[in-house]
Design an enzyme around this catalytic site. Structure first.
Site, PDB file in Angstrom:
ATOM      1  N   GLU A   1      42.435  40.780  51.018  1.00 34.19           N
ATOM      2  CA  GLU A   1      43.547  39.600  50.715  1.00 34.19           C
ATOM      3  C   GLU A   1      44.281  40.561  51.123  1.00 34.19           C
ATOM      4  O   GLU A   1      45.128  40.176  51.934  1.00 34.19           O
ATOM      5  CB  GLU A   1      43.288  40.340  49.183  1.00 34.19           C
ATOM      6  CG  GLU A   1      44.613  39.113  48.536  1.00 34.19           C
ATOM      7  CD  GLU A   1      44.411  39.810  46.740  1.00 34.19           C
ATOM      8  OE1 GLU A   1      43.379  40.879  46.549  1.00 34.19           O
ATOM      9  OE2 GLU A   1      44.954  38.601  46.480  1.00 34.19           O
TER      10      GLU A   1
ATOM     11  N   ASP B   1      41.727  31.289  41.135  1.00 39.69           N
ATOM     12  CA  ASP B   1      41.982  33.157  41.721  1.00 39.69           C
ATOM     13  C   ASP B   1      43.213  33.350  39.680  1.00 39.69           C
ATOM     14  O   ASP B   1      42.403  33.837  39.227  1.00 39.69           O
ATOM     15  CB  ASP B   1      42.341  33.363  42.668  1.00 39.69           C
ATOM     16  CG  ASP B   1      43.236  35.374  42.763  1.00 39.69           C
ATOM     17  OD1 ASP B   1      41.716  36.086  41.767  1.00 39.69           O
ATOM     18  OD2 ASP B   1      43.824  36.005  43.470  1.00 39.69           O
ATOM     19  N   ASP B   2      44.206  33.211  39.542  1.00 42.50           N
ATOM     20  CA  ASP B   2      44.777  33.218  38.382  1.00 42.50           C
ATOM     21  C   ASP B   2      45.798  32.507  37.810  1.00 42.50           C
ATOM     22  O   ASP B   2      46.742  32.416  38.535  1.00 42.50           O
ATOM     23  CB  ASP B   2      45.596  34.673  38.448  1.00 42.50           C
ATOM     24  CG  ASP B   2      44.658  36.122  38.953  1.00 42.50           C
ATOM     25  OD1 ASP B   2      43.894  36.561  38.225  1.00 42.50           O
ATOM     26  OD2 ASP B   2      44.705  36.385  39.696  1.00 42.50           O
TER      27      ASP B   2
ATOM     28  N   HIS C   1      36.681  42.142  45.838  1.00 41.83           N
ATOM     29  CA  HIS C   1      37.421  41.398  46.726  1.00 41.83           C
ATOM     30  C   HIS C   1      37.492  42.088  47.819  1.00 41.83           C
ATOM     31  O   HIS C   1      36.864  43.247  47.765  1.00 41.83           O
ATOM     32  CB  HIS C   1      38.699  41.908  46.274  1.00 41.83           C
ATOM     33  CG  HIS C   1      39.377  40.799  44.874  1.00 41.83           C
ATOM     34  ND1 HIS C   1      38.082  39.983  43.855  1.00 41.83           N
ATOM     35  CD2 HIS C   1      40.199  40.073  44.599  1.00 41.83           C
ATOM     36  CE1 HIS C   1      39.177  39.506  42.649  1.00 41.83           C
ATOM     37  NE2 HIS C   1      40.041  39.113  42.892  1.00 41.83           N
TER      38      HIS C   1
ATOM     39  N   HIS D   1      39.782  34.901  37.523  1.00 46.27           N
ATOM     40  CA  HIS D   1      39.624  35.910  36.592  1.00 46.27           C
ATOM     41  C   HIS D   1      39.830  35.305  35.550  1.00 46.27           C
ATOM     42  O   HIS D   1      41.130  34.556  35.356  1.00 46.27           O
ATOM     43  CB  HIS D   1      41.005  36.911  37.507  1.00 46.27           C
ATOM     44  CG  HIS D   1      40.848  37.169  38.268  1.00 46.27           C
ATOM     45  ND1 HIS D   1      39.731  38.867  38.570  1.00 46.27           N
ATOM     46  CD2 HIS D   1      40.903  36.911  39.297  1.00 46.27           C
ATOM     47  CE1 HIS D   1      39.833  38.874  39.370  1.00 46.27           C
ATOM     48  NE2 HIS D   1      40.550  37.707  40.482  1.00 46.27           N
TER      49      HIS D   1
HETATM   50  N1  ADE Z   1      43.087  40.864  39.578  1.00 46.82           N
HETATM   51  C1  ADE Z   1      43.990  39.601  39.723  1.00 46.82           C
HETATM   52  N2  ADE Z   1      43.413  38.620  40.498  1.00 46.82           N
HETATM   53  C2  ADE Z   1      43.562  39.584  41.449  1.00 46.82           C
HETATM   54  C3  ADE Z   1      43.737  39.535  43.121  1.00 46.82           C
HETATM   55  N3  ADE Z   1      43.896  38.104  43.159  1.00 46.82           N
HETATM   56  N4  ADE Z   1      43.174  40.285  43.394  1.00 46.82           N
HETATM   57  C4  ADE Z   1      42.798  41.243  42.999  1.00 46.82           C
HETATM   58  N5  ADE Z   1      42.829  41.703  41.591  1.00 46.82           N
HETATM   59  C5  ADE Z   1      42.826  40.977  40.568  1.00 46.82           C
HETATM   60 ZN    ZN Z   2      40.604  37.584  42.542  1.00 46.20          ZN
END
Ligand code: ADE
Ligand code: ZN
Length: 330
Positions: free
Chosen positions: A193, A271-272, A190, A12
């Site tokens: 998770e 991911d982030d 997604h 993201h």
């Molecule tokens: N938006 C940013 N990171 C995310 C994640 N790991 N899961 C869901 N939405 C997200």
């Molecule tokens: Zn994600």
């Protein structure tokens, strides 16, 4: 030791905003942050679940105001990604998180896209852009944004589905994904998770996605594991993220090795990365000794990312050749 060349398929762009850049952009835009300094902001990066992260992730986006801000954020990611061995990146952005703050679609899309346009020449990284939709917002809103993206001929290759998972099953977005398929866009989501394995089934059978982001909870459903292995559905796994968001207790408990053993098509992604303790190379640096991953297994993970990427056959061959060269140089 040379860095493993790989593709990043689950990223993201707003999750690459490092605290230092948040402060620099706040300063440039005359925004007062509710934190005294970078260290005080960093202290907030302790999450109890996905929602606790999302709250901070959305709030920090307030510093993104102009096309230049979006471009600077994207270039900062590409700079770091090049060092991490990323040779191809498929980058998600969350337009609704900007529209709701009064930032136009053109500002965020053009800002990110302007940096991506120079990525190959500047960083040697080929890229694609994916618009993700917020599953905790109404499907009608997602459809309206998709129509706007199509009308402006936005340079996106596909759509995704992210944000708070539990209580927002993929089937809520059936119409949005039908429209995306009709428009010739790639579809990913997604699933699994924090949400149950049923959400992975739905993403596959109802939304007809070609990739699942995360998907780790598939391991609770034997029939699903068998299907994912048989169909070689790509699962873009993010180990650091799963630990930080408490989807797994510790990295040692992460199902990645078991997923590999079951023959699932898993790749390693960040991911982030600004929020979860590092980039793809940082993930590999911890995973490798922890699980005793062999060079063959690292090669497999990198090859999985490349064979799951939305690239031309020619680009796929180039990327696979780079991975083979890395392997033969070991
Ligand atoms: N938006 C940013 N990171 C995310 C994640 N790991 N899961 C869901 N939405 C997200
Ligand atoms: Zn994600």
């Amino acid at each position: 030791m040379s860095v493993l060349p790989t593709a990043e398929l689950h990223l993201h762009i707003e999750g690459t905003l490092e605290p230092e850049l948040i402060f620099a952009l706040a300063d440039r835009n005359g925004i007062e942050l509710p934190y005294a300094d970078v260290e005080a902001l960093r202290l907030q990066y302790r999450f109890t679940d996905l929602q606790s992260f999302l709250d901070l992730y959305y709030s920090n986006m307030a510093v993104l105001r102009t096309e230049r801000d979006f471009a600077d954020m994207t270039r900062a990611y590409l700079t770091r990604a090049a060092a991490a061995g990323i040779r191809h990146a498929e980058i998600m952005m969350d337009p609704q998180a900007h529209l709701s703050r009064g930032i136009s679609l053109a500002t965020c899309v053009n800002g990110v896209a302007s940096a991506l346009a120079h990525s190959e020449e500047e960083f040697g990284i080929s890229t694609e852009l994916i618009s993700a939709f917020l599953r905790d917002e109404p499907a009608e809103e997602a459809l309206a944004v998709l129509e706007e993206l199509l009308a402006m001929n936005a340079p996106i290759i596909g759509i995704g589905l992210d944000s708070a998972e539990v209580g927002h099953p993929p089937s809520k977005f059936t119409g949005v994904f039908e429209r995306a398929h009709e428009a010739g866009l790639k579809c990913i989501a997604h699933a699994g998770e924090e949400g149950p394995p049923e959400y992975i089934w739905e993403a596959l059978d109802v939304l007809k996605v070609s990739r699942i982001d995360h998907g780790i909870r598939c391991m609770e459903d034997e029939e699903l594991v068998e299907r994912l292995a048989a169909e070689q559905t790509p699962l873009t796994v993010c180990p650091f993220s799963n630990v930080r968001l408490r989807a797994v207790d510790t990295l040692a408990d992460h199902p990645l090795p078991r997923m590999l053993e079951r023959g699932l098509n898993v790749s390693v992604n960040s991911d982030d990365p600004a929020y979860f303790g590092g980039y793809v190379d940082d993930n590999f640096a911890e995973l490798r000794p922890l699980f005793g991953l062999t060079d063959n297994q690292l090669r497999q993970l990198a090859e999985n990312s490349v064979r799951s990427a939305f690239v031309t056959d020619a680009r796929r061959r180039e990327l696979l050749a780079e991975i083979a060269a890395w392997h033969s140089g070991r």
